[in-house]
Scaffold this active site. Structure first.
Site, PDB file in Angstrom:
ATOM      1  CD  GLU A 223      -2.485  -7.742   2.128  1.00 13.84           C
ATOM      2  OE1 GLU A 223      -2.013  -6.596   2.054  1.00 13.84           O
ATOM      3  OE2 GLU A 223      -3.307  -8.082   2.991  1.00 13.84           O
TER       4      GLU A 223
ATOM      5  CB  ALA B 286      -0.872  -0.021   1.244  1.00 11.08           C
TER       6      ALA B 286
ATOM      7  N   GLY C  31       0.540  -5.128   0.560  1.00 12.72           N
ATOM      8  CA  GLY C  31      -0.565  -5.058  -0.390  1.00 12.72           C
ATOM      9  C   GLY C  31      -0.186  -5.600  -1.759  1.00 12.72           C
TER      10      GLY C  31
ATOM     11  CD  GLU D 254       1.191  -5.861   5.117  1.00 10.76           C
ATOM     12  OE1 GLU D 254       2.013  -6.779   5.345  1.00 10.76           O
ATOM     13  OE2 GLU D 254       0.534  -5.796   4.061  1.00 10.76           O
TER      14      GLU D 254
HETATM   15  N1  3HC Z   1       4.592   3.483   0.253  1.00  6.05           N
HETATM   16  C1  3HC Z   1       5.079   4.713  -0.018  1.00  6.05           C
HETATM   17  N2  3HC Z   1       6.379   4.959  -0.252  1.00  6.05           N
HETATM   18  C2  3HC Z   1       7.227   3.920  -0.207  1.00  6.05           C
HETATM   19  C3  3HC Z   1       6.779   2.607   0.054  1.00  6.05           C
HETATM   20  C4  3HC Z   1       5.400   2.408   0.296  1.00  6.05           C
HETATM   21  N3  3HC Z   1       4.901   1.192   0.542  1.00  6.05           N
HETATM   22  N4  3HC Z   1       7.844   1.790   0.021  1.00  6.05           N
HETATM   23  C5  3HC Z   1       8.903   2.536  -0.269  1.00  6.05           C
HETATM   24  N5  3HC Z   1       8.534   3.828  -0.419  1.00  6.05           N
HETATM   25  C6  3HC Z   1       9.399   4.963  -0.770  1.00  6.05           C
HETATM   26  C7  3HC Z   1      10.421   5.249   0.307  1.00  6.05           C
HETATM   27  O1  3HC Z   1       9.890   6.134   1.269  1.00  6.05           O
HETATM   28  C8  3HC Z   1      11.533   5.883  -0.489  1.00  6.05           C
HETATM   29  O2  3HC Z   1      11.180   7.218  -0.709  1.00  6.05           O
HETATM   30  P1  3HC Z   1      12.305   8.364  -0.822  1.00  6.05           P
HETATM   31  O3  3HC Z   1      13.192   7.935  -1.950  1.00  6.05           O
HETATM   32  O4  3HC Z   1      11.530   9.588  -1.079  1.00  6.05           O
HETATM   33  O5  3HC Z   1      13.004   8.361   0.503  1.00  6.05           O
HETATM   34  C9  3HC Z   1      11.473   5.151  -1.826  1.00  6.05           C
HETATM   35  O6  3HC Z   1      10.167   4.564  -1.889  1.00  6.05           O
HETATM   36  C10 3HC Z   1      12.484   4.050  -1.978  1.00  6.05           C
HETATM   37  O7  3HC Z   1      12.430   3.213  -0.829  1.00  6.05           O
HETATM   38  P2  3HC Z   1      13.750   2.621  -0.179  1.00  6.05           P
HETATM   39  O8  3HC Z   1      14.743   3.701   0.022  1.00  6.05           O
HETATM   40  O9  3HC Z   1      13.303   1.847   1.006  1.00  6.05           O
HETATM   41  O10 3HC Z   1      14.242   1.673  -1.358  1.00  6.05           O
HETATM   42  P3  3HC Z   1      14.881   0.224  -1.319  1.00  6.05           P
HETATM   43  O11 3HC Z   1      15.125  -0.150  -2.709  1.00  6.05           O
HETATM   44  O12 3HC Z   1      15.980   0.192  -0.320  1.00  6.05           O
HETATM   45  O13 3HC Z   1      13.742  -0.744  -0.732  1.00  6.05           O
HETATM   46  C11 3HC Z   1      11.552  -1.692  -0.564  1.00  6.05           C
HETATM   47  C12 3HC Z   1      12.582  -0.977  -1.460  1.00  6.05           C
HETATM   48  C13 3HC Z   1      12.075  -3.084  -0.182  1.00  6.05           C
HETATM   49  C14 3HC Z   1      10.274  -1.798  -1.311  1.00  6.05           C
HETATM   50  C15 3HC Z   1      11.375  -0.868   0.731  1.00  6.05           C
HETATM   51  O14 3HC Z   1      11.096   0.467   0.364  1.00  6.05           O
HETATM   52  C16 3HC Z   1      10.267  -1.310   1.616  1.00  6.05           C
HETATM   53  O15 3HC Z   1      10.438  -2.239   2.391  1.00  6.05           O
HETATM   54  N6  3HC Z   1       9.101  -0.647   1.537  1.00  6.05           N
HETATM   55  C17 3HC Z   1       7.986  -0.869   2.409  1.00  6.05           C
HETATM   56  C18 3HC Z   1       7.238  -2.114   2.070  1.00  6.05           C
HETATM   57  C19 3HC Z   1       6.080  -2.265   2.971  1.00  6.05           C
HETATM   58  O16 3HC Z   1       6.134  -2.071   4.169  1.00  6.05           O
HETATM   59  N7  3HC Z   1       4.928  -2.639   2.409  1.00  6.05           N
HETATM   60  C20 3HC Z   1       3.740  -2.823   3.163  1.00  6.05           C
HETATM   61  C21 3HC Z   1       2.985  -1.539   3.179  1.00  6.05           C
HETATM   62  S1  3HC Z   1       1.584  -1.598   4.228  1.00  6.05           S
HETATM   63  C22 3HC Z   1       0.429  -2.419   3.333  1.00  6.05           C
HETATM   64  O17 3HC Z   1       0.703  -2.869   2.261  1.00  6.05           O
HETATM   65  C23 3HC Z   1      -0.927  -2.488   3.951  1.00  6.05           C
HETATM   66  C24 3HC Z   1      -1.804  -3.475   3.244  1.00  6.05           C
HETATM   67  O18 3HC Z   1      -1.750  -4.685   3.911  1.00  6.05           O
HETATM   68  C25 3HC Z   1      -3.231  -2.991   3.212  1.00  6.05           C
END
Ligand code: 3HC
Length: 678
Positions: A108, A66, A105, A128
């Protein structure tokens, strides 16, 4: 190719529809992406000529989840659940084509496809929990139906990722594609159509769960028990467990209701807000105010380290582990041998635990050159001094380095308190000098304070931060002040803790209040662990502090089993009566009237002055932003991540005004920023 929205395209490859998401950086499920998917699945449903659909992402990764930046804001665009339903209910098979990381997400959504293919490097996870949440788009109900309840439980409570090979074995992926992923996915789609394979809906298949509720009850009970310590304080793990239990015990729709309600509870709680703050704060910390992000980095292909003690050895391991050769210098052969032996033992222990092979131990040790000659650092790109915390010694070393190091080499000090500008002034090249403050154990702790001297060059600063990242650290830039960000704030806490035990609290009370708050240990446990005699010597002891007196009485902390606590052979601790008597005598001598001190006072007196110090650090521009202070405390001092760091906690939990008023009552000097906000 037809654009559905600016970030989602729909193209036809004969009778196969190809939906492409192209929403950098990580194809998160923003409103635009959801609207695009919604439009694409409508268009596919309206086209009777189509036989199958493929969902693929452009750029570095499949959907990474998400869009976290939308959380806490008013909802916009198509709902994710509606998009997932449209996908799962599609009359033609939908194939998700996965590369990079299908997370949260993203996974998912993929679980709503009828089939999944990936490249060989793809990774899958539901992280998450790390954001204080649970998978809220069916992940807790669908993942156990694919990989089994036990594996799903492990994945959702740890956020750990599964590689493509394991995913194939577990049935999470139907095929690993060699070569072009989109082409492979289209070919796969054609094949399943030709073979007349069914529209597999994960939600309908309970055969892989691993048993019914009664059969799996002991597994859940064991899991809760064995993880109780790791999950302590966090709300999200238990909510995740409940959802997996629901997946086992209830029909799909009922399980989805449990997931929904648990998700909403977490989402509206402070822990999720705090953990989300930490996610962005970590990434923000890498950004350096006033520094061109295109600043050219200096090469760091070889490293010199001065001092093979605990810190020097730990620092060396960081570089050896990522393939960078290290020359390590000591003044005496014995100390050098001891330091090298410790490094080897640490690596061997990791190998014994199965983290890597014995060959890898040798490869890492092979990159280490021990020496007694400072001159051997003449070719190093980066030299880190990690000797005793004494300004004269450091100045002497930097003066020598100035004559030895090659022009342009970075000269770094691992000082934890001292003035980096004064150290730099002992060289003719202060622009090359920077502070790199590692935390013990330096091969484990993620924090790196990068101390920017008055004359540190932008290139040196940027390289120090980038090098930190390369060795797996989170770098935070600090200005030059006594103790930098972390230890300066720690000092404010310790001062109060020391007063509290004289005024009537027991060391064990102070420690308990702070561990209940979520710290892994309290200040007196920490003092015992570090050794009470750090910086103390019998010859120079003046007996003026409680600590002096403890040392004089032979109490050295954990190392000799006696400190603020007595320790048995298994390191179980009980409050030391000797220490207690020393504290009482000292208080009496100083004429302190002891009184009963409640837990709330202990908490406020330990934490409020610390927050105040953090705010002063901001007043003085010593930290770039409040969230950097939070990152320092979470990664260097065990501040509980679910409380978002001291500055987040002050702002969103304790209340800045409440803290400021309490500090005024304590007669303390209150930071302007604490009153006005940061
Ligand atoms: N939403 C919004 N922005 C995100 C994001 C997300 N899910 N994931 C990454 N970004 C942004 C980061 O803030 C960063 O922004 P910036 O360059 O402005 O600082 C940019 O994307 C790049 O991220 P990283 O520096 O972390 O890049 P990496 O290549 O090192 O890692 C990644 C990539 C493995 C995808 C890592 O960003 C990550 O783990 N992201 C989060 C994944 C996550 O937690 N997903 C679950 C979200 S909650 C959800 O899905 C709820 C659902 O169940 C309903």
């Amino acid at each position: 190719m037809a654009a559905i929205t600016s970030v989602v395209d729909l193209a036809m490859d004969g009778d196969v529809a190809v939906i492409t998401i192209d929403s950098p950086p990580v194809n998160a499920l923003s409103a635009d992406v959801r609207d695009g998917l919604d439009g694409a699945f409508r268009a596919i449903a309206a086209n009777p000529a189509l036989k199958a659909a493929v969902l693929v992402c452009a750029g570095r990764t499949f959907i990474a989840g998400a869009d976290i930046s939308e959380f806490g804001k008013p909802p916009r665009g198509a709902s994710l659940h509606a998009v997932q339903d449209a996908m799962e209910e599609s009359a033609v098979p939908v194939v998700a084509a996965i590369h990079g990381t299908a997370l949260g997400g993203g996974l998912e959504v993929a679980l709503c496809a009828h089939y999944r293919v990936s490249d060989a490097k793809a990774k899958f996870g539901l992280p998450e929990v790390k954001l204080g949440l649970l998978p809220g788009a069916g992940g807790t109900q669908r993942l156990p139906r694919v990989v089994g309840a036990k594996k799903a439980l492990e994945m959702v409570t740890s956020g750990a990722q599964m590689g493509a090979k394991d995913a194939l074995a577990a049935g999470l992926v139907d095929e690993i594609v060699e070569g072009d992923l989109t082409a492979g996915a289209i070919a796969f789609a054609r094949r399943i159509v030709a073979e007349g394979r069914p529209l597999k809906k994960v939600r309908d298949d309970t055969s892989k769960l691993g048993g019914d509720a009664a059969a799996l009850a002991p597994m859940f009970a064991d899991f809760r028990q064995s993880h109780a310590r790791a999950f302590k304080g966090f709300d999200a793990p238990e909510a995740n467990i409940k959802c997996i239990e629901a997946a086992v015990a209830l029909p799909f729709e009922e399980g989805m209701k449990v997931e929904r309600s648990e998700f909403m509870k977490l989402m509206s709680g402070l822990q999720a807000t705090a953990q989300r703050h930490v996610f962005f704060a970590e990434r923000q910390a890498a950004k350096i105010d006033g520094l061109d992000p295109k600043t050219e980095l200096l090469p760091v292909k070889s490293v010199g380290i001065i001092g093979a003690g605990t810190m020097g050895g730990g620092i060396a391991m960081n570089f050896l582990s990522v393939g960078i050769p290290v020359t390590i210098v000591e003044t005496k052969q014995e100390a050098l041998d001891r330091g090298v032996a410790v490094i080897r033992r640490n690596y061997e222990n990791s190998a014994k635990k199965g983290r890597f092979s014995m060959e890898e131990v040798e490869a890492r040790m092979g990159r280490l050159t021990p020496t007694l000659a400072l001159e051997d650092l003449k070719d190093a790109d980066l030299i880190i001094e990690a000797v005793f915390e004494n300004m004269d010694i450091k100045k002497d070393i930097f003066g020598k380095l100035d004559t030895i190091a090659r022009p342009g080499a970075i000269l770094a000090s691992n000082t934890s308190y001292l003035n980096v500008d004064e150290i730099a002034a002992s060289t003719t090249r202060p622009e090359s000098v920077v502070g790199t403050h590692f935390f013990s154990p330096a091969n484990v702790m993620r924090l790196l304070e990068v101390v920017r001297g008055a004359r540190t060059s932008p290139q040196v600063l940027a390289t120090a931060m980038a090098t930190g990242k390369a060795i797996g650290k989170i770098g935070v830039v600090s200005g030059v002040c006594h103790g930098f960000i972390g230890n300066r704030m720690l000092g404010a806490r310790q001062e109060q803790a020391n007063k509290l035990i004289l005024e009537g609290a027991r060391p064990a009370d102070v420690d308990r209040v702070l561990t209940d708050f979520g710290f892994p240990m309290g200040p007196f446990q920490m003092a015992d662990l570090a050794g009470l005699d750090i910086g103390w010597s019998a010859e120079t002891s003046k007996g003026v502090t409680v600590r002096d007196r403890l040392c004089e009485a032979g109490l050295r902390g954990q190392k000799n089993g006696k400190g603020f606590y007595d320790y048995d052979a298994d390191r179980n601790r009980t409050p030391s009566p000797v220490a207690e008597a020393i504290i009482l005598d000292y208080a009496a001598e100083k004429g302190i009237n002891r009184r009963s001190i409640d837990d709330q006072e202990i908490l406020e007196r330990c934490l409020y002055p610390m927050v105040n110090e953090g705010a002063k650090i901001l007043d003085e521009g010593m930290a770039q932003r409040a969230s950097d202070v939070d990152i320092v405390w979470i990664n260097g001092y065990g501040w509980p991540v679910y409380r978002g760091g001291p500055m987040f906690w002050a702002e969103h939990d304790a209340g800045r005004d409440t803290i400021a008023a309490a500090l005024e009552r304590m007669g303390m000097d209150v930071s302007p920023k604490l009153k006005s906000g940061w």
